[in-house]
Design a protein around this motif. Structure first.
Motif, mmCIF file in Angstrom:
data_model
loop_
_atom_site.group_PDB
_atom_site.id
_atom_site.type_symbol
_atom_site.label_atom_id
_atom_site.label_comp_id
_atom_site.label_asym_id
_atom_site.label_seq_id
_atom_site.Cartn_x
_atom_site.Cartn_y
_atom_site.Cartn_z
ATOM 1 N N ILE A 170 0.815 -1.224 0.000
ATOM 2 C CA ILE A 170 0.000 0.000 0.000
ATOM 3 C C ILE A 170 0.844 1.268 0.000
ATOM 4 C CG2 ILE A 170 -1.663 1.345 1.356
ATOM 5 C CD1 ILE A 170 -3.011 -1.282 2.135
ATOM 6 N N PRO A 171 1.855 1.421 0.884
ATOM 7 C CA PRO A 171 2.667 2.649 0.858
ATOM 8 C C PRO A 171 3.363 2.862 -0.492
ATOM 9 C CG PRO A 171 3.020 1.472 2.910
ATOM 10 C CD PRO A 171 2.251 0.552 2.015
ATOM 11 N N ASN A 172 3.899 1.777 -1.080
ATOM 12 C CA ASN A 172 4.589 1.907 -2.360
ATOM 13 C C ASN A 172 3.627 2.270 -3.490
ATOM 14 O OD1 ASN A 172 7.006 1.343 -1.157
ATOM 15 N ND2 ASN A 172 7.134 -0.767 -1.891
ATOM 16 N N ILE A 173 2.399 1.771 -3.407
ATOM 17 C CA ILE A 173 1.395 2.143 -4.409
ATOM 18 C C ILE A 173 1.103 3.639 -4.329
ATOM 19 C CG2 ILE A 173 -1.039 1.890 -5.065
ATOM 20 C CD1 ILE A 173 -0.793 -1.070 -4.235
ATOM 21 N N LEU A 174 0.989 4.161 -3.108
ATOM 22 C CA LEU A 174 0.767 5.592 -2.930
ATOM 23 C C LEU A 174 1.959 6.403 -3.437
ATOM 24 C CD1 LEU A 174 -0.840 5.527 0.641
ATOM 25 C CD2 LEU A 174 -2.002 6.054 -1.513
ATOM 26 N N THR A 175 3.162 5.881 -3.215
ATOM 27 C CA THR A 175 4.363 6.557 -3.712
ATOM 28 C C THR A 175 4.376 6.577 -5.237
ATOM 29 O OG1 THR A 175 5.604 5.826 -1.763
ATOM 30 C CG2 THR A 175 6.876 6.599 -3.641
ATOM 31 N N LEU A 176 3.979 5.477 -5.851
ATOM 32 C CA LEU A 176 3.921 5.424 -7.311
ATOM 33 C C LEU A 176 2.858 6.373 -7.860
ATOM 34 C CD1 LEU A 176 4.371 1.585 -7.901
ATOM 35 C CD2 LEU A 176 6.002 3.407 -8.442
ATOM 36 N N MET A 177 1.795 6.581 -7.109
ATOM 37 C CA MET A 177 0.783 7.561 -7.519
ATOM 38 C C MET A 177 1.357 8.975 -7.466
ATOM 39 S SD MET A 177 -1.815 5.984 -8.552
ATOM 40 C CE MET A 177 -2.869 7.441 -8.733
ATOM 41 N N ASN A 178 2.199 9.220 -6.488
ATOM 42 C CA ASN A 178 2.930 10.489 -6.415
ATOM 43 C C ASN A 178 3.779 10.669 -7.673
ATOM 44 O OD1 ASN A 178 4.602 12.670 -5.771
ATOM 45 N ND2 ASN A 178 5.732 11.573 -4.199
ATOM 46 N N LEU A 179 4.494 9.624 -8.044
ATOM 47 C CA LEU A 179 5.329 9.665 -9.245
ATOM 48 C C LEU A 179 4.493 9.882 -10.494
ATOM 49 C CD1 LEU A 179 8.027 9.292 -10.703
ATOM 50 C CD2 LEU A 179 7.706 6.827 -10.516
ATOM 51 N N LEU A 180 3.355 9.212 -10.571
ATOM 52 C CA LEU A 180 2.485 9.332 -11.750
ATOM 53 C C LEU A 180 1.944 10.749 -11.896
ATOM 54 C CD1 LEU A 180 0.949 8.053 -14.114
ATOM 55 C CD2 LEU A 180 -0.862 7.428 -12.486
ATOM 56 N N THR A 181 1.469 11.331 -10.799
ATOM 57 C CA THR A 181 0.929 12.696 -10.876
ATOM 58 C C THR A 181 2.032 13.685 -11.269
ATOM 59 O OG1 THR A 181 1.271 12.986 -8.486
ATOM 60 C CG2 THR A 181 -0.925 12.303 -9.215
ATOM 61 N N GLY A 182 3.246 13.453 -10.792
ATOM 62 C CA GLY A 182 4.357 14.311 -11.179
ATOM 63 C C GLY A 182 4.672 14.205 -12.655
ATOM 64 N N ALA A 183 4.638 12.971 -13.185
ATOM 65 C CA ALA A 183 4.924 12.763 -14.606
ATOM 66 C C ALA A 183 3.872 13.440 -15.479
ATOM 67 C CB ALA A 183 4.990 11.265 -14.906
ATOM 68 N N VAL A 184 2.609 13.302 -15.110
ATOM 69 C CA VAL A 184 1.540 13.944 -15.885
ATOM 70 C C VAL A 184 1.616 15.460 -15.747
ATOM 71 C CG1 VAL A 184 -0.963 14.100 -16.240
ATOM 72 C CG2 VAL A 184 0.072 11.910 -15.618
ATOM 73 N N ALA A 185 2.033 15.933 -14.578
ATOM 74 C CA ALA A 185 2.200 17.380 -14.375
ATOM 75 C C ALA A 185 3.236 17.944 -15.341
ATOM 76 C CB ALA A 185 2.602 17.672 -12.933
ATOM 77 N N ILE A 186 4.275 17.175 -15.620
ATOM 78 C CA ILE A 186 5.299 17.617 -16.576
ATOM 79 C C ILE A 186 4.684 17.793 -17.966
ATOM 80 C CG2 ILE A 186 7.407 16.892 -17.773
ATOM 81 C CD1 ILE A 186 8.205 15.505 -15.126
ATOM 82 N N VAL A 187 3.839 16.845 -18.364
ATOM 83 C CA VAL A 187 3.165 16.946 -19.664
ATOM 84 C C VAL A 187 2.284 18.196 -19.708
ATOM 85 C CG1 VAL A 187 1.549 15.834 -21.261
ATOM 86 C CG2 VAL A 187 3.207 14.450 -19.982
ATOM 87 N N MET A 188 1.547 18.427 -18.628
ATOM 88 C CA MET A 188 0.687 19.606 -18.568
ATOM 89 C C MET A 188 1.511 20.896 -18.594
ATOM 90 S SD MET A 188 -2.443 18.572 -18.575
ATOM 91 C CE MET A 188 -1.840 17.300 -19.717
ATOM 92 N N ALA A 189 2.662 20.876 -17.938
ATOM 93 C CA ALA A 189 3.525 22.062 -17.944
ATOM 94 C C ALA A 189 4.024 22.362 -19.350
ATOM 95 C CB ALA A 189 4.708 21.834 -16.992
ATOM 96 N N LEU A 190 4.401 21.319 -20.082
ATOM 97 C CA LEU A 190 4.885 21.512 -21.450
ATOM 98 C C LEU A 190 3.800 22.086 -22.352
ATOM 99 C CD1 LEU A 190 6.973 18.246 -21.899
ATOM 100 C CD2 LEU A 190 7.858 20.587 -21.772
ATOM 101 N N GLU A 191 2.551 21.784 -22.024
ATOM 102 C CA GLU A 191 1.423 22.313 -22.787
ATOM 103 C C GLU A 191 0.913 23.630 -22.204
ATOM 104 O OE1 GLU A 191 -1.496 19.226 -22.952
ATOM 105 O OE2 GLU A 191 -0.262 17.917 -24.207
ATOM 106 N N THR A 192 1.661 24.167 -21.237
ATOM 107 C CA THR A 192 1.339 25.416 -20.519
ATOM 108 C C THR A 192 -0.033 25.380 -19.842
ATOM 109 O OG1 THR A 192 0.479 26.576 -22.477
ATOM 110 C CG2 THR A 192 2.851 26.768 -22.038
ATOM 111 N N ASN A 193 -0.488 24.199 -19.473
ATOM 112 C CA ASN A 193 -1.695 24.076 -18.648
ATOM 113 C C ASN A 193 -1.268 24.143 -17.177
ATOM 114 O OD1 ASN A 193 -3.483 23.751 -20.821
ATOM 115 N ND2 ASN A 193 -3.050 21.555 -20.945
ATOM 116 N N PHE A 194 -0.912 25.352 -16.752
ATOM 117 C CA PHE A 194 -0.271 25.507 -15.448
ATOM 118 C C PHE A 194 -1.197 25.178 -14.283
ATOM 119 C CE2 PHE A 194 2.506 28.749 -17.785
ATOM 120 C CZ PHE A 194 3.476 27.803 -18.048
ATOM 121 N N TYR A 195 -2.470 25.480 -14.409
ATOM 122 C CA TYR A 195 -3.388 25.177 -13.315
ATOM 123 C C TYR A 195 -3.504 23.673 -13.100
ATOM 124 C CZ TYR A 195 -4.947 29.991 -12.703
ATOM 125 O OH TYR A 195 -4.984 31.334 -12.424
ATOM 126 N N ILE A 196 -3.637 22.927 -14.197
ATOM 127 C CA ILE A 196 -3.726 21.474 -14.070
ATOM 128 C C ILE A 196 -2.425 20.925 -13.511
ATOM 129 C CG2 ILE A 196 -4.036 19.310 -15.322
ATOM 130 C CD1 ILE A 196 -5.807 20.782 -17.291
#
Length: 237
Positions: free
Chosen positions: A6-32
């Protein structure tokens, strides 16, 4: 047992949201991107909470947590800042070398985040308080800085932005004592309550730009706490 994952799954979700945030940043969707980084911060909190609650902490989980933090709190905010600077700085200078490289200066934040996290993993003295600015706090400042600069584009100058990047990169690895928020007892709880009250007021007044006030306030409050602690120790001797 499933509870050990369970803790590692939550950590991987942290990693996933960070990775998607990078995609959103590149598209200048700063709020997302900002919401995703905040979600990553929530996962970062709950993975440690779950590990302590279930008593399943492990060296692998600790290393995985740092890898996730580097993406969510190091690379993602840096990409937000880079995407913003690219809009204003590309083609804004005469030197082709400067034009090609100056917008990549936010990657300095990534390098120092990695160094900060590596040091944290082997430094047992930071279990209750910190030495240097934690990467989530630095991420909060950088994300808020992006919104501040977007609201005031005249501030997007080399003289204003470059020193901020350099200073906050150094703050992450500087050996300055900063208070942790987990030890809510004794005199420290007063400082935490002051920080939380000030942060709430800043969020209400400035919303996404609040981090540029909250983090310097946190650093200053930690300095006051350290000064009073040293003073009390001198009087007790």
């Amino acid at each position: 047992m499933i509870r050990t994952f369970i803790p590692n799954i939550l950590t991987l979700m942290n990693l996933l949201t960070g990775a998607v945030a990078i995609v959103m940043a590149l598209e200048t969707n700063f709020y997302i991107a900002a919401y995703l980084i905040l979600a990553g911060a929530a996962f970062d909190f709950f993975d440690g909470f779950a590990a302590r609650l279930l008593k399943v902490s492990s060296p692998v989980g600790k290393q995985l947590d740092s890898l996730a933090d580097l993406i969510t709190f190091g690379l993602a905010p840096a990409m937000m800042l880079l995407a913003l600077l690219k809009q204003y700085w590309t083609g804004d200078v005469e030197s082709s070398i400067t034009q090609n490289w100056i917008i990549f200066l936010p990657f300095l934040l990534v390098l120092f985040s990695a160094l900060r996290l590596a040091r944290f993993n082997i430094d047992e003295s930071q279990s209750k308080n910190f030495k240097g600015l934690p990467t989530p706090a630095n991420a909060l400042f950088i994300v808020s800085l992006v919104f501040l600069l977007q609201a005031h584009p005249l501030w997007i100058t080399y003289e204003f932005v470059i020193p901020i990047i350099i200073v906050f990169s150094i703050l992450m690895v500087a050996r300055i004592p900063l208070m942790g928020l987990k030890q809510f007892k004794g005199p420290q709880k007063i400082y935490i309550l002051i920080l939380l009250s000030g942060s709430l007021a800043a969020l209400i007044l400035f919303k996404f730009e609040a981090g540029v006030i909250i983090i310097p306030f946190y650093i200053a409050l930690s300095g006051v706490k350290t000064a009073f602690s040293k003073n009390n120790n001198l009087h007790q001797k």
